[in-house]
Design a protein around this motif. Structure first.
Motif, PDB file in Angstrom:
ATOM      1  N   UNK A   1      -6.737   4.608  -9.197  1.00  0.00           N
ATOM      2  CA  UNK A   1      -7.821   3.627  -9.346  1.00  0.00           C
ATOM      3  C   UNK A   1      -7.272   2.220  -9.581  1.00  0.00           C
ATOM      4  N   UNK A   2      -6.327   2.010 -10.531  1.00  0.00           N
ATOM      5  CA  UNK A   2      -5.750   0.667 -10.666  1.00  0.00           C
ATOM      6  C   UNK A   2      -5.034   0.199  -9.397  1.00  0.00           C
ATOM      7  N   UNK A   3      -4.377   1.124  -8.686  1.00  0.00           N
ATOM      8  CA  UNK A   3      -3.686   0.744  -7.455  1.00  0.00           C
ATOM      9  C   UNK A   3      -4.671   0.255  -6.397  1.00  0.00           C
ATOM     10  N   UNK A   4      -5.811   0.944  -6.264  1.00  0.00           N
ATOM     11  CA  UNK A   4      -6.829   0.515  -5.313  1.00  0.00           C
ATOM     12  C   UNK A   4      -7.381  -0.852  -5.681  1.00  0.00           C
ATOM     13  N   UNK A   5      -7.642  -1.079  -6.973  1.00  0.00           N
ATOM     14  CA  UNK A   5      -8.126  -2.385  -7.431  1.00  0.00           C
ATOM     15  C   UNK A   5      -7.086  -3.476  -7.176  1.00  0.00           C
ATOM     16  N   UNK A   6      -5.831  -3.159  -7.403  1.00  0.00           N
ATOM     17  CA  UNK A   6      -4.755  -4.125  -7.176  1.00  0.00           C
ATOM     18  C   UNK A   6      -4.701  -4.542  -5.706  1.00  0.00           C
ATOM     19  N   UNK A   7      -4.805  -3.578  -4.801  1.00  0.00           N
ATOM     20  CA  UNK A   7      -4.777  -3.889  -3.372  1.00  0.00           C
ATOM     21  C   UNK A   7      -5.958  -4.776  -2.986  1.00  0.00           C
TER      22      UNK A   7
ATOM     23  N   UNK B   1       0.831  -1.209   0.000  1.00  0.00           N
ATOM     24  CA  UNK B   1       0.000   0.000   0.000  1.00  0.00           C
ATOM     25  C   UNK B   1       0.863   1.255   0.000  1.00  0.00           C
ATOM     26  N   UNK B   2       1.971   1.247   0.735  1.00  0.00           N
ATOM     27  CA  UNK B   2       2.876   2.401   0.769  1.00  0.00           C
ATOM     28  C   UNK B   2       3.473   2.639  -0.619  1.00  0.00           C
ATOM     29  N   UNK B   3       3.856   1.556  -1.300  1.00  0.00           N
ATOM     30  CA  UNK B   3       4.391   1.704  -2.657  1.00  0.00           C
ATOM     31  C   UNK B   3       3.337   2.278  -3.601  1.00  0.00           C
ATOM     32  N   UNK B   4       2.090   1.812  -3.458  1.00  0.00           N
ATOM     33  CA  UNK B   4       1.002   2.348  -4.287  1.00  0.00           C
ATOM     34  C   UNK B   4       0.780   3.827  -3.999  1.00  0.00           C
ATOM     35  N   UNK B   5       0.789   4.190  -2.714  1.00  0.00           N
ATOM     36  CA  UNK B   5       0.599   5.585  -2.336  1.00  0.00           C
ATOM     37  C   UNK B   5       1.721   6.461  -2.882  1.00  0.00           C
TER      38      UNK B   5
ATOM     39  N   UNK C   1      -7.563  -6.873  -5.066  1.00  0.00           N
ATOM     40  CA  UNK C   1      -7.357  -8.186  -5.681  1.00  0.00           C
ATOM     41  C   UNK C   1      -6.310  -9.010  -4.933  1.00  0.00           C
ATOM     42  N   UNK C   2      -5.294  -8.329  -4.395  1.00  0.00           N
ATOM     43  CA  UNK C   2      -4.248  -9.021  -3.634  1.00  0.00           C
ATOM     44  C   UNK C   2      -4.679  -9.352  -2.217  1.00  0.00           C
ATOM     45  N   UNK C   3      -5.792  -8.761  -1.766  1.00  0.00           N
ATOM     46  CA  UNK C   3      -6.264  -9.027  -0.422  1.00  0.00           C
ATOM     47  C   UNK C   3      -5.705  -8.089   0.625  1.00  0.00           C
ATOM     48  N   UNK C   4      -4.919  -7.087   0.197  1.00  0.00           N
ATOM     49  CA  UNK C   4      -4.392  -6.127   1.164  1.00  0.00           C
ATOM     50  C   UNK C   4      -5.516  -5.325   1.804  1.00  0.00           C
ATOM     51  N   UNK C   5      -6.610  -5.188   1.076  1.00  0.00           N
ATOM     52  CA  UNK C   5      -7.824  -4.595   1.617  1.00  0.00           C
ATOM     53  C   UNK C   5      -8.978  -5.460   1.124  1.00  0.00           C
ATOM     54  N   UNK C   6      -9.877  -5.848   2.024  1.00  0.00           N
ATOM     55  CA  UNK C   6     -10.975  -6.737   1.639  1.00  0.00           C
ATOM     56  C   UNK C   6     -12.037  -5.966   0.871  1.00  0.00           C
ATOM     57  N   UNK C   7     -12.858  -6.694   0.123  1.00  0.00           N
ATOM     58  CA  UNK C   7     -13.915  -6.041  -0.643  1.00  0.00           C
ATOM     59  C   UNK C   7     -14.939  -5.398   0.281  1.00  0.00           C
TER      60      UNK C   7
ATOM     61  N   UNK D   1     -10.345   6.410  -4.618  1.00  0.00           N
ATOM     62  CA  UNK D   1      -9.289   5.402  -4.656  1.00  0.00           C
ATOM     63  C   UNK D   1      -8.257   5.632  -3.556  1.00  0.00           C
ATOM     64  N   UNK D   2      -7.974   6.895  -3.284  1.00  0.00           N
ATOM     65  CA  UNK D   2      -7.000   7.207  -2.241  1.00  0.00           C
ATOM     66  C   UNK D   2      -7.482   6.711  -0.879  1.00  0.00           C
ATOM     67  N   UNK D   3      -8.777   6.842  -0.610  1.00  0.00           N
ATOM     68  CA  UNK D   3      -9.328   6.337   0.636  1.00  0.00           C
ATOM     69  C   UNK D   3      -9.120   4.852   0.792  1.00  0.00           C
ATOM     70  N   UNK D   4      -9.227   4.102  -0.311  1.00  0.00           N
ATOM     71  CA  UNK D   4      -9.029   2.647  -0.275  1.00  0.00           C
ATOM     72  C   UNK D   4      -7.553   2.312  -0.068  1.00  0.00           C
ATOM     73  N   UNK D   5      -6.669   3.054  -0.725  1.00  0.00           N
ATOM     74  CA  UNK D   5      -5.232   2.791  -0.614  1.00  0.00           C
ATOM     75  C   UNK D   5      -4.743   3.012   0.815  1.00  0.00           C
ATOM     76  N   UNK D   6      -5.334   3.983   1.510  1.00  0.00           N
ATOM     77  CA  UNK D   6      -4.897   4.313   2.859  1.00  0.00           C
ATOM     78  C   UNK D   6      -5.280   3.222   3.867  1.00  0.00           C
ATOM     79  N   UNK D   7      -6.324   2.437   3.591  1.00  0.00           N
ATOM     80  CA  UNK D   7      -6.830   1.465   4.573  1.00  0.00           C
ATOM     81  C   UNK D   7      -5.749   0.514   5.080  1.00  0.00           C
TER      82      UNK D   7
END
Length: 424
Positions: A37-43, A13-17, A45-51, A294-300
């Motif tokens: 947006x792709x970074x949030x989707x990637x996180x 997530x830090x790398x995405x941010x 899909x990888x499970x770093x943040x749940x749906x 998307x930024x809100x999702x990346x921060x989670x």
């Protein structure tokens, strides 16, 4: 699969941010949403943040995004109906060709514009007006141009509608519209006054006297007076009254703003429906809204992981003066490292249980970005606006001014907030 609480999930997530912020800072024509947006989707899909966490985050930030979209349309209508041209006329007339008086008027105009129409309106619409007015009376443009940047940040603390960071905090703390404004009124006034005193000293040599008024195409500036756009001003006042009245009734601010935007579009739609619709859609700025979501999702994952746990341990309890100052300083530091919007999304859940701490955090993420260009997206946008109309101050001088203004302004504003909390 990664986990939101794991170190690996936090690292990704830090790398995405970092990638998102890098694009936001360096790419002038590329929307950061292209990466966010792709970074949030990637996180996800990888499970770093749940749906489910994605849904919860979007549900929390959705009303704020809707409100922001409506206010962007309202600001567009204000610009198209001549509100800012009329303000420029008042600035030129009331300044009486005095650079010092013009600086004071720009402070007032920027503070009110930021409070009512938000930070980006001051940057995009008022900055060119201030620069053009300075040229019109023969004054140096740097003091008034820089004033709009600083006031866009430090004067964005008064109302929930003044800044996206305020809207997020307003939704999380449960404060009423009037309660929020009542507690932030004294810090707002104090911050403006402290900034003004420092600006007067810092730009003293550039405010001594006006030069020769600018002449374009061999002709002196036009002296034709533009009538006040009364219809737009009245509707804007009604929208603000609607915020105050509707909130205690449980009506969302986003709904009031949406109705106000629709009503204000009626007259332009009658005259030029196709052009008005295109301008309204452009004003909404869908890529920016997607970037915020998307930024809100990346921060989670960052907030729930080891970094968030460490920062949570730094947050004091209670609303003693030292605790408010500590939270404000931490928020200002985070804003200048992460940018103010990511800093708000990171810190807000840690302080939302205590409204006083949440408001101190807001002072930090709103005033703190005046320290450097990177502190807020508005700063970067302002630098681009200044480059299109004149020359932006060098980074070294901007940081020097920020170093002189941010600490005393932040301390004074937090002190005013503490006094307000004791009284209220």
């Amino acid at each position: 699969m990664l986990d939101a609480h794991s170190s690996l999930g936090t690292a990704v997530a830090v790398l995405c941010l970092a990638a998102v912020i890098g694009v936001a800072v360096s790419a002038q024509r590329l929307s950061p949403a292209v990466v966010a947006v792709p970074a949030a989707l990637l996180l996800a899909l990888l499970g770093a943040v749940s749906w489910s966490q994605v849904v919860d985050e979007l549900r929390f930030i959705g009303p704020t995004i809707g409100f922001l979209a409506a206010m962007l349309v309202i600001a567009e209508v204000c610009a198209r109906t001549g509100v800012f041209a009329w303000i420029g006329q008042i600035l030129a007339s009331w300044s009486r060709a005095s650079p010092t008086r013009l600086l004071g008027l720009v402070f007032v105009a920027a503070a009110l514009t930021t409070a009512v129409l938000s930070i980006d309106t001051t940057i995009v619409l008022l900055t060119p007006v201030a620069v053009a007015t300075a040229r019109r009376i023969g004054a140096r443009v740097t003091p008034v141009g820089t004033a709009t940047a600083h006031l866009a940040n430090s004067a964005s603390t008064l109302l929930p509608v003044s800044n996206l960071t305020n809207l997020l905090a307003f939704s999380a703390t449960g404060l009423g519209f009037l309660s929020f404004a009542g507690l932030m009124a004294a810090p707002w006034v104090v911050a403006i006054l402290v900034e003004y005193v420092i600006f007067r000293m810092f730009f003293a040599s550039e405010l001594k006297s006006a030069g020769t008024p600018a002449i374009e195409d061999g002709n002196p500036p036009s002296t034709a007076r533009r009538p006040a756009p009364l219809a737009t001003l009245v509707m804007l006042g009604l929208v603000l009254c609607g915020f105050v009245i509707a909130e205690p009734l449980g009506i969302p601010l986003a709904a009031v703003a949406a109705v106000g935007a629709v009503v204000m579009l009626i007259a332009p739609l009658r005259k030029a429906p196709a052009v008005t619709l295109v301008r309204a859609v452009r004003a909404v700025n869908i890529p920016f809204l997607a970037f915020v979501a998307a930024l809100g999702i990346i921060i989670v994952p960052i907030r729930l992981g080891p970094i968030g746990e460490w920062i949570t341990g730094l947050i004091p309890s209670g609303t003693q003066l030292w605790a408010l100052l500590a939270v404000a300083a931490l928020a200002a530091l985070a804003a200048n490292i992460l940018n103010n919007l990511p800093a708000t999304l990171l810190l807000l859940p840690m302080v939302s249980h205590e409204p006083g701490l949440a408001l101190a955090m807001l002072l930090g993420v709103n005033i703190g970005p005046n320290l450097a260009y990177f502190g807020s997206l508005a700063n970067l946008l302002w630098r681009d606006v200044m480059r299109r109309h004149t020359i932006a101050p060098p980074t070294r001088r901007y940081v020097l001014l920020g170093t002189l203004t941010v600490p005393p302004t932040l301390i004074a504003a937090v002190g005013a907030l503490w006094l307000g909390l004791q009284l209220m």
